[in-house]
Design a protein around this motif. Sequence first.
Motif, mmCIF file in Angstrom:
data_model
loop_
_atom_site.group_PDB
_atom_site.id
_atom_site.type_symbol
_atom_site.label_atom_id
_atom_site.label_comp_id
_atom_site.label_asym_id
_atom_site.label_seq_id
_atom_site.Cartn_x
_atom_site.Cartn_y
_atom_site.Cartn_z
ATOM 1 N N PHE A 76 15.448 26.364 17.175
ATOM 2 C CA PHE A 76 15.877 25.264 16.302
ATOM 3 C C PHE A 76 16.346 25.773 14.942
ATOM 4 O O PHE A 76 17.420 25.377 14.471
ATOM 5 N N ALA A 77 15.570 26.625 14.296
ATOM 6 C CA ALA A 77 15.941 27.119 12.966
ATOM 7 C C ALA A 77 17.256 27.898 12.980
ATOM 8 O O ALA A 77 18.114 27.668 12.112
ATOM 9 N N PRO A 78 17.481 28.808 13.933
ATOM 10 C CA PRO A 78 18.787 29.480 13.953
ATOM 11 C C PRO A 78 19.953 28.517 14.171
ATOM 12 O O PRO A 78 21.027 28.703 13.601
ATOM 13 N N PHE A 79 19.744 27.479 14.999
ATOM 14 C CA PHE A 79 20.803 26.486 15.197
ATOM 15 C C PHE A 79 21.114 25.757 13.896
ATOM 16 O O PHE A 79 22.285 25.576 13.539
ATOM 17 N N ILE A 80 20.083 25.328 13.181
ATOM 18 C CA ILE A 80 20.287 24.621 11.903
ATOM 19 C C ILE A 80 20.997 25.518 10.906
ATOM 20 O O ILE A 80 21.903 25.085 10.185
ATOM 21 N N ILE A 81 20.611 26.778 10.843
ATOM 22 C CA ILE A 81 21.219 27.704 9.886
ATOM 23 C C ILE A 81 22.680 27.962 10.231
ATOM 24 O O ILE A 81 23.546 27.985 9.353
ATOM 25 N N LYS A 82 22.992 28.132 11.524
ATOM 26 C CA LYS A 82 24.378 28.405 11.930
ATOM 27 C C LYS A 82 25.279 27.182 11.773
ATOM 28 O O LYS A 82 26.443 27.313 11.436
#
Length: 102
Positions: A76-82
């Motif tokens: 989830f966090a990498p998706f939000i950051i990207k």
Amino acid sequence: PAIFTFGMWCATLVAVNFVSVCLYYVAVLAVYDAYFSEKKPCGCCPGGMPKKAADSAAVGSDESLSSGEKFFQNKFAPFIIKAKIPLVVVFLALYGVFGYFA
């Protein structure tokens, strides 16, 4: 017809508010953690926010994380950051539509 319309408006309002609050809260937490967690909360306080003991020891170890924490850390966090710019655009468009119909 007026009571039915008001009931539908209230139901839509509750659903939209729930979704907006859930998604907005996660976004605010992500921004706070990325940019403000190490800074002073105000000009009068010395130093930043205190670190928890678990933060320094267990951040990198996947064994101590639950499956939900692993999901948020690894997916989830990498998706939000990207996807931060498209997400902001989508949320601004949604708020514009919701504001227009309110």
